[in-house]
Design an enzyme around this catalytic site. Structure first.
Site, PDB file in Angstrom:
ATOM      1  N   GLU A 155       0.860  -1.183   0.000  1.00  0.00           N
ATOM      2  CA  GLU A 155       0.000   0.000   0.000  1.00  0.00           C
ATOM      3  C   GLU A 155       0.892   1.226   0.000  1.00  0.00           C
ATOM      4  O   GLU A 155       1.986   1.211   0.561  1.00  0.00           O
ATOM      5  CB  GLU A 155      -0.879   0.020   1.252  1.00  0.00           C
ATOM      6  CG  GLU A 155      -2.055  -0.899   1.139  1.00  0.00           C
ATOM      7  CD  GLU A 155      -2.958  -0.844   2.354  1.00  0.00           C
ATOM      8  OE1 GLU A 155      -2.996   0.196   3.028  1.00  0.00           O
ATOM      9  OE2 GLU A 155      -3.604  -1.860   2.622  1.00  0.00           O
ATOM     10  N   ASN A 208       5.644 -12.632   3.321  1.00  0.00           N
ATOM     11  CA  ASN A 208       5.141 -11.652   4.291  1.00  0.00           C
ATOM     12  C   ASN A 208       5.657 -11.960   5.693  1.00  0.00           C
ATOM     13  O   ASN A 208       6.051 -11.054   6.431  1.00  0.00           O
ATOM     14  CB  ASN A 208       3.611 -11.624   4.283  1.00  0.00           C
ATOM     15  CG  ASN A 208       3.072 -10.593   3.302  1.00  0.00           C
ATOM     16  OD1 ASN A 208       3.833 -10.015   2.537  1.00  0.00           O
ATOM     17  ND2 ASN A 208       1.776 -10.366   3.313  1.00  0.00           N
ATOM     18  N   CYS A 260      -2.015  -6.574   6.367  1.00  0.00           N
ATOM     19  CA  CYS A 260      -1.328  -7.790   5.897  1.00  0.00           C
ATOM     20  C   CYS A 260      -0.486  -8.474   6.960  1.00  0.00           C
ATOM     21  O   CYS A 260      -0.786  -9.609   7.336  1.00  0.00           O
ATOM     22  CB  CYS A 260      -0.458  -7.449   4.692  1.00  0.00           C
ATOM     23  SG  CYS A 260      -1.416  -6.706   3.370  1.00  0.00           S
TER      24      CYS A 260
HETATM   25  C1  UGA Z   1       3.058  -5.846   2.800  1.00  0.00           C
HETATM   26  C2  UGA Z   1       4.188  -6.416   1.932  1.00  0.00           C
HETATM   27  O1  UGA Z   1       5.338  -5.558   2.011  1.00  0.00           O
HETATM   28  C3  UGA Z   1       3.758  -6.561   0.479  1.00  0.00           C
HETATM   29  O2  UGA Z   1       4.793  -7.185  -0.282  1.00  0.00           O
HETATM   30  C4  UGA Z   1       2.483  -7.408   0.409  1.00  0.00           C
HETATM   31  O3  UGA Z   1       1.987  -7.494  -0.907  1.00  0.00           O
HETATM   32  C5  UGA Z   1       1.424  -6.775   1.285  1.00  0.00           C
HETATM   33  O4  UGA Z   1       1.907  -6.673   2.639  1.00  0.00           O
HETATM   34  C6  UGA Z   1       0.186  -7.653   1.231  1.00  0.00           C
HETATM   35  O5  UGA Z   1       0.240  -8.794   1.696  1.00  0.00           O
HETATM   36  O6  UGA Z   1      -0.826  -7.248   0.634  1.00  0.00           O
HETATM   37  P1  UGA Z   1       2.066  -3.388   3.258  1.00  0.00           P
HETATM   38  O7  UGA Z   1       1.429  -4.003   4.466  1.00  0.00           O
HETATM   39  O8  UGA Z   1       1.238  -2.603   2.320  1.00  0.00           O
HETATM   40  O9  UGA Z   1       2.787  -4.525   2.356  1.00  0.00           O
HETATM   41  O10 UGA Z   1       3.200  -2.396   3.762  1.00  0.00           O
HETATM   42  P2  UGA Z   1       4.752  -2.508   4.135  1.00  0.00           P
HETATM   43  O11 UGA Z   1       5.456  -1.408   3.463  1.00  0.00           O
HETATM   44  O12 UGA Z   1       5.268  -3.856   3.956  1.00  0.00           O
HETATM   45  O13 UGA Z   1       4.710  -2.146   5.705  1.00  0.00           O
HETATM   46  C7  UGA Z   1       4.054  -2.979   6.660  1.00  0.00           C
HETATM   47  C8  UGA Z   1       4.285  -2.478   8.056  1.00  0.00           C
HETATM   48  O14 UGA Z   1       5.639  -2.718   8.446  1.00  0.00           O
HETATM   49  C9  UGA Z   1       4.055  -0.975   8.265  1.00  0.00           C
HETATM   50  O15 UGA Z   1       3.353  -0.785   9.467  1.00  0.00           O
HETATM   51  C10 UGA Z   1       5.462  -0.403   8.376  1.00  0.00           C
HETATM   52  O16 UGA Z   1       5.497   0.748   9.177  1.00  0.00           O
HETATM   53  C11 UGA Z   1       6.179  -1.565   9.036  1.00  0.00           C
HETATM   54  N1  UGA Z   1       7.647  -1.537   8.793  1.00  0.00           N
HETATM   55  C12 UGA Z   1       8.131  -1.742   7.548  1.00  0.00           C
HETATM   56  C13 UGA Z   1       8.508  -1.347   9.859  1.00  0.00           C
HETATM   57  O17 UGA Z   1       8.090  -1.183  11.026  1.00  0.00           O
HETATM   58  N2  UGA Z   1       9.860  -1.363   9.620  1.00  0.00           N
HETATM   59  C14 UGA Z   1      10.372  -1.560   8.384  1.00  0.00           C
HETATM   60  O18 UGA Z   1      11.615  -1.576   8.251  1.00  0.00           O
HETATM   61  C15 UGA Z   1       9.490  -1.750   7.316  1.00  0.00           C
END
Ligand code: UGA
Length: 429
Positions: A155, A208, A260
């Protein structure tokens, strides 16, 4: 090719708009009439950078249209993508009722060969079950195939991710299905991995859960850093420079949220357990993630002594920047705790306010970060919107009652914050 996409949530909308953009004729179907009406008027029901432009191009080229009539969508397309929601049940299992219902509708509408593609994030073996149920309902009279095509877009970067994927995974059971899927994705320039159904489904779970594990790992390391005087940002940099590890998803903070990771980690634990394997590693990943909220609240209490009758300004509500999505956002349990402990909470988020009002009715919504900080005893940052990194810290300090900054995403430079007169606490630094 003629395609239809059943379900116009995040995945469905991005899938239909982008597949139309690369030249296919796409019908997006959803039983939610208001949503379809909005889409017909060219308005996106979600905040997603670049999506309205792609939707507009689809409408202008007449390759993209929307309907509430799933039967028509199935009849008029060669390939049908299922992209309906699979929310979490109390047990941690994914609720596949909507997927099952769409499979029934498709079965009732089949007259000749169709390829049915599951693209929602579903428990492993869902593809097999869709196939078996459609076979039972059609009594084997109509030929069809089922494929699994997991989605890896994020997202906030969904259009960009969809158009430029690292890889495309296709789970199939026949050459005909493989050929059709390769045709769908011919315009994309990336490796295509072809597997059986269960393997494709597992790749999504495993990816994931691995990313969630990276985040919990660095958060656990952050907790050690705090105790020994190390800086987790530099630890992540040093680790990330090893090509085998990589720097991505090593940002410590208040933990992951969204629709997710929390749901998928829980579901993968359940799936493994049902298959006879206790995935203790992933249970710990979830436990560490939830513990990060306590870490932040501990930093806040450390600075303010008590929370009752304090005013706390929270910057950022969405679970991450560039989205208005509040699902499983860490801000919700954190703010609920602050309110329970008797604090008054003033909040600001550049886009998530509308969605936040539904889940956080008891806080004061403010016009900008300085407005939120007015009279506050602490500013707590929960989402790393770029504008927060550019705030004038002196101006912020001057409107506050106590100069306390609790940085839940390690956005600010601790030295600069302290030089501006703040008591500063980040996560693991
Ligand atoms: C995630 C996956 O990254 C996608 O590849 C997948 O398609 C998607 O889920 C899904 O299953 O539909 P998303 O949840 O949109 O994507 O966002 P991310 O950018 O992955 O972030 C997820 C969470 O992790 C956020 O709350 C973000 O703040 C947190 N995060 C991310 C951290 O706390 N630290 C990081 O280093 C990276």
């Amino acid at each position: 090719m003629k395609l239809s996409v059943i379900g116009t949530g995040y995945v469905g909308l991005v899938t239909s708009a982008c597949l139309a953009d690369v030249g296919h004729e796409v019908i997006g179907a959803d039983r939610d009439a208001d949503r379809i009406e909005r889409l017909r008027q060219g308005r996106s029901p979600i905040f997603e950078p670049g999506l309205e432009e792609v939707l507009a191009r689809g409408a202008a080229s007449k390759r993209l249209r929307f309907t509430t009539d799933t039967v028509e969508a199935v009849r008029e397309s060669d390939v049908i993508f299922i992209t309906v929601g699979t929310p979490s049940l109390e047990s941690g299992n994914a609720d596949v009722t909507a997927v099952a219902a769409v499979a029934e509708t498709i079965a009732a509408s089949l007259t000749d060969y169709r390829l049915i593609v599951e693209k929602s994030t579903v428990p492993v073996r869902t593809g097999e079950r869709i196939r078996d149920q459609i076979h039972l309902l059609t009594r084997g009279a109509v030929p069809f195939d089922v494929a699994c095509n997991p989605e890896f877009t994020r997202e906030g970067a969904a259009v960009q991710d969809f158009m430029h994927p690292d890889r495309i995974v296709i789970g199939v059971e026949s050459e005909r299905a493989e050929r059709l899927m390769r045709d769908v994705y011919r315009p994309f320039d990336c490796p295509i991995l072809v597997t059986n159904l269960a393997t494709a489904e597992l790749i999504k779970h495993a990816s994931n859960a691995f990313l969630a594990m990276k985040i919990s790992y660095i958060n656990a390391v952050a907790n050690v850093c705090e105790r020994v005087g190390a800086d987790v940002g530099l630890v992540a940099q040093g680790m990330g420079q090893d090509a085998r590890i990589g720097r991505a998803f090593l940002n410590a903070g208040v933990g992951y949220g969204g629709s997710c990771f929390p749901k998928d980690v829980a579901a993968f634990v359940q799936i493994a357990s049902a298959a006879g394997y206790e995935f203790g590693l992933l249970k710990e990943v979830a436990r560490i993630n939830e513990g990060q909220r306590d870490v932040l609240l501990r930093h806040l209490t450390e600075a303010l002594w008590v929370l009752a009758n304090r005013t706390i300004a929270v910057l950022g509500l969405a679970y991450k920047p560039d989205t208005d999505d509040m699902r499983d956002a860490p801000s919700v349990p954190i703010i609920e705790r602050l309110c329970r402990d008797g604090a008054a909470v003033r909040v600001y988020d550049p886009v998530a306010e509308r969605n936040a009002r539904r889940v956080l009715p008891e806080v004061t919504y403010c016009a900008d970060p300085y407005d939120a900080a007015r009279g506050a005893d602490a500013v707590v940052l929960l989402t790393e919107w770029p504008e927060f990194g550019r705030l004038d810290l002196t101006r912020l300090r001057d409107v506050m009652r106590r100069p306390v900054l609790i940085d839940g995403r390690n956005v600010w430079d601790p030295e600069a914050a302290r030089a501006a007169g703040f008591h500063y606490a980040g996560m693991g630094r």
